[in-house]
Scaffold this active site. Structure first.
Site, PDB file in Angstrom:
ATOM      1  N   GLU A   1       0.844  -1.186   0.000  1.00  0.00           N
ATOM      2  CA  GLU A   1       0.000   0.000   0.000  1.00  0.00           C
ATOM      3  C   GLU A   1       0.885   1.244   0.000  1.00  0.00           C
ATOM      4  O   GLU A   1       2.013   1.214   0.497  1.00  0.00           O
ATOM      5  CB  GLU A   1      -0.895   0.007   1.247  1.00  0.00           C
ATOM      6  CG  GLU A   1      -1.865   1.172   1.328  1.00  0.00           C
ATOM      7  CD  GLU A   1      -2.856   1.034   2.475  1.00  0.00           C
ATOM      8  OE1 GLU A   1      -3.752   1.891   2.579  1.00  0.00           O
ATOM      9  OE2 GLU A   1      -2.734   0.073   3.261  1.00  0.00           O
TER      10      GLU A   1
ATOM     11  N   ASN B   1      -6.588   1.304   2.732  1.00  0.00           N
ATOM     12  CA  ASN B   1      -7.291   2.567   2.918  1.00  0.00           C
ATOM     13  C   ASN B   1      -6.912   3.600   1.862  1.00  0.00           C
ATOM     14  O   ASN B   1      -7.737   4.421   1.451  1.00  0.00           O
ATOM     15  CB  ASN B   1      -6.995   3.126   4.316  1.00  0.00           C
ATOM     16  CG  ASN B   1      -7.531   2.239   5.419  1.00  0.00           C
ATOM     17  OD1 ASN B   1      -8.313   1.331   5.182  1.00  0.00           O
ATOM     18  ND2 ASN B   1      -7.097   2.499   6.637  1.00  0.00           N
TER      19      ASN B   1
ATOM     20  N   ASN C   1     -12.247  -1.431  -0.828  1.00  0.00           N
ATOM     21  CA  ASN C   1     -11.540  -1.852   0.379  1.00  0.00           C
ATOM     22  C   ASN C   1     -12.311  -1.427   1.624  1.00  0.00           C
ATOM     23  O   ASN C   1     -12.703  -0.257   1.746  1.00  0.00           O
ATOM     24  CB  ASN C   1     -10.145  -1.215   0.417  1.00  0.00           C
ATOM     25  CG  ASN C   1      -9.408  -1.527   1.711  1.00  0.00           C
ATOM     26  OD1 ASN C   1      -8.918  -2.642   1.883  1.00  0.00           O
ATOM     27  ND2 ASN C   1      -9.314  -0.560   2.608  1.00  0.00           N
ATOM     28  N   GLU C   2     -12.549  -2.371   2.524  1.00  0.00           N
ATOM     29  CA  GLU C   2     -13.075  -2.110   3.869  1.00  0.00           C
ATOM     30  C   GLU C   2     -14.200  -1.073   3.890  1.00  0.00           C
ATOM     31  O   GLU C   2     -14.214  -0.157   4.731  1.00  0.00           O
ATOM     32  CB  GLU C   2     -11.938  -1.709   4.810  1.00  0.00           C
ATOM     33  CG  GLU C   2     -10.956  -2.843   5.044  1.00  0.00           C
ATOM     34  CD  GLU C   2      -9.909  -2.534   6.096  1.00  0.00           C
ATOM     35  OE1 GLU C   2      -9.880  -1.412   6.621  1.00  0.00           O
ATOM     36  OE2 GLU C   2      -9.093  -3.431   6.403  1.00  0.00           O
TER      37      GLU C   2
ATOM     38  N   TYR D   1      -6.367  -9.016  11.928  1.00  0.00           N
ATOM     39  CA  TYR D   1      -5.040  -8.777  12.491  1.00  0.00           C
ATOM     40  C   TYR D   1      -5.030  -9.244  13.947  1.00  0.00           C
ATOM     41  O   TYR D   1      -6.064  -9.255  14.624  1.00  0.00           O
ATOM     42  CB  TYR D   1      -4.671  -7.294  12.435  1.00  0.00           C
ATOM     43  CG  TYR D   1      -4.458  -6.766  11.037  1.00  0.00           C
ATOM     44  CD1 TYR D   1      -3.220  -6.862  10.420  1.00  0.00           C
ATOM     45  CD2 TYR D   1      -5.503  -6.157  10.334  1.00  0.00           C
ATOM     46  CE1 TYR D   1      -3.019  -6.371   9.137  1.00  0.00           C
ATOM     47  CE2 TYR D   1      -5.314  -5.663   9.049  1.00  0.00           C
ATOM     48  CZ  TYR D   1      -4.071  -5.776   8.461  1.00  0.00           C
ATOM     49  OH  TYR D   1      -3.878  -5.288   7.183  1.00  0.00           O
TER      50      TYR D   1
ATOM     51  N   GLU E   1      -5.950  -9.403   3.719  1.00  0.00           N
ATOM     52  CA  GLU E   1      -5.128  -8.725   4.729  1.00  0.00           C
ATOM     53  C   GLU E   1      -5.136  -9.571   5.993  1.00  0.00           C
ATOM     54  O   GLU E   1      -6.196  -9.824   6.563  1.00  0.00           O
ATOM     55  CB  GLU E   1      -5.642  -7.312   5.054  1.00  0.00           C
ATOM     56  CG  GLU E   1      -5.406  -6.279   3.967  1.00  0.00           C
ATOM     57  CD  GLU E   1      -5.766  -4.867   4.411  1.00  0.00           C
ATOM     58  OE1 GLU E   1      -5.570  -4.558   5.612  1.00  0.00           O
ATOM     59  OE2 GLU E   1      -6.246  -4.085   3.577  1.00  0.00           O
TER      60      GLU E   1
END
Length: 508
Positions: free
Chosen positions: A31, A76, A176-177, A248, A295
């Site tokens: 990223e 992000n 993304n997210e 995570y 991720e």
């Protein structure tokens, strides 16, 4: 480790055949964040730099790591990114504020550079689209720029920019997210699902064979976890191939609990797979939707939370540069075991990230890049790409103490090469205090010789690798025995091991 230390005995046997380990399970993520790109992948002033400006020693370590696919450019970052800023003559590219990570983006490295880097590294590119502040038109333009051979304004621009052949990117992430309120362009599940469906349908008109990844939950603690997946997938199931999810792990002060992080990942992947199965049944869909765990990693959030409120906009700041410990490496190894145990439902996985930013590789200006502790279990398990995955189960435990301690602390997954000529045994001891003697029954594989055995361990579980001491924690030779088809070895507390065994059943 004292060889005379009393140990808990654990007997294991091969259990179910799970499936084939898709090589894409051993992916990574890059990223535009901190020094992940600038100073990591791209460092034209480094002594090892290629003519393109790619950091050569990092490329060598990426190849050694065994990475197969890399997701880019976020994360992000992608939700506020205009891909057009990163193409064309570098001296004409704009400098922008990145609101996701509060940095200045120089746009020196963009889509064409990333794909060229992938070719150098021998990895597959996986591009993420801006479905945050971006729209379907912009996504289609990037697709045409990247994949159409030539003869249109966008494809001819790619040719003029130095890439005469199409990039032929097959894997595309639809944002993304989007479930996270921290995300630029955050939407409800219904609004995101509609946006993703419209974009996916349009992309399929360009190329029906593209593989599309729809956004799932940012982590398992999201209040919308499960419900988000159900609503998004119900709207998009006949348009996409993979459902994304992220997770995570970090040590909150209870190391014993931290070392069992793979139990949480097991449940998380089971839940996501069950949601996919539910939506398939409810919609009568015949599409084989797989999980893209694009991720995952160990990440100490605290180090970022302490810095973020005081940071100002700057270019390539030092943020999220974790220094990983032996305990972190053992957790990473067990998370990889969990991914292998779900090889029947997980098709893509990307360890986040690759270099400097929470990555297994670190690089400093003017000094050789080095391997973090987490590099070693990843490189070992990546050798199982394309293998058949076999789970293991406790056999006859020698006493009740083993069931209460070592039986739960010892984790093991076995993979068998396509030709059956060798097997890889990936093991961990998650105990913080107990030595474990493992006896693994491999008779059905007709094992004939231990070809290689290595142990990742240090007396101090907080031991790390640094630029001054890059080999403080590295795999060392491991003593093993192979008697009558049973592999025997000893694992100290907080350790990881991989054993390669030659088998008589193979054709090679």
């Amino acid at each position: 480790m004292d060889d005379h230390t009393p140990a808990v005995p654990v007997r294991l046997r091969l259990a179910r055949r799970i499936g084939t380990a898709n090589p894409r399970l051993f992916g990574s993520f890059v990223e535009h964040l901190g020094r992940g790109v600038y100073g990591g992948l791209f460092a034209p002033d480094d002594p090892s730099a290629t003519p393109e400006g790619f950091r050569g020693d990092v490329l060598e370590l990426v190849r050694e790591l065994g990475v197969t696919v890399v997701r880019y450019p976020g994360g992000n970052f992608v939700s506020g990114y205009d891909w057009r800023d990163g193409i064309g003559p570098r001296d004409a590219r704009p400098r922008r504020l990145d609101l996701a990570w509060k940095t200045i983006e120089p746009n020196i490295f963009g889509t064409d550079e990333f794909v060229a880097w992938c070719r150098h590294a021998g990895v597959e590119p996986m591009l993420a689209l801006n479905l945050g502040l971006g729209d379907t038109r912009s996504a289609l333009d990037l697709l045409e720029y990247a994949n159409y051979p030539g003869g249109t304004t966008l494809s001819d621009a790619r040719v003029a920019n130095g890439s005469p052949e199409p990039h032929d990117v097959r894997l595309w992430c639809l944002g993304n997210e989007a479930d996270g309120r921290w995300q630029l362009g955050h939407r409800s599940a219904a609004a995101y699902a509609e946006h993703a469906a419209v974009t996916a349908a349009a992309m399929r008109r360009f190329d029906p064979a593209l593989e599309l990844v729809v956004v799932g939950s940012s982590h398992e603690r999201m209040p919308t976890f499960g419900a988000w997946e159900r609503e998004v997938l119900t709207r998009t199931i006949d348009l996409v191939d993979h459902l994304s999810c992220h997770i995570y792990f970090y040590d909150e002060g209870d190391r014993a609990r931290f070392l069992r992080s793979s139990d949480v990942l097991d449940r998380f992947l089971d839940d996501v797979a069950a949601t996919i199965a539910h939506v398939r049944a409810a919609t009568r869909s015949e599409r084989d939707i797989r999980i893209s765990l694009d991720e995952w990693n160990v990440w100490n959030y605290t180090s970022y939370d302490e810095i973020e409120p005081h940071r100002v906009f700057e270019e390539a700041p030092r943020i999220l540069e974790e220094t990983y410990t032996l305990a972190d490496a053992v957790v990473v190894g067990t998370l990889l075991q969990s991914i292998l145990r779900h090889a029947d439902v997980v098709a893509v996985a990307a360890m986040a990230q690759l270099v400097n930013v929470i990555g297994p590789i670190r690089a400093e200006p003017g000094r050789p890049a080095w391997r973090q502790t987490t590099f070693h279990p990843f490189a070992a398990v990546a050798r199982s790409a394309g293998h058949t995955v076999l789970d293991t189960l406790p056999d006859t435990l020698l006493d009740t103490a083993a069931d209460a301690t070592g039986g739960a602390d010892a984790t093991c997954v076995v993979t068998v090469s396509p030709g059956g000529d060798h097997a890889l045994v990936h093991l961990a001891n998650r105990s913080t205090s107990t030595v474990t003697d493992i006896a693994l029954d491999l008779r059905e594989l007709a094992p004939r010789v231990v070809e290689h055995a290595e142990l990742l361990w240090a007396p101090d579980p907080t031991a790390t690798n640094t630029a001054d001491d890059p080999d403080a924690v590295v795999p060392r030779p491991l003593d093993t025995r192979l008697d009558d088809g049973t592999l025997a070895l000893r694992l100290p507390p907080v350790s990881w091991a991989t054993v390669r065994i030659g088998c008589a059943t193979g054709s090679g």
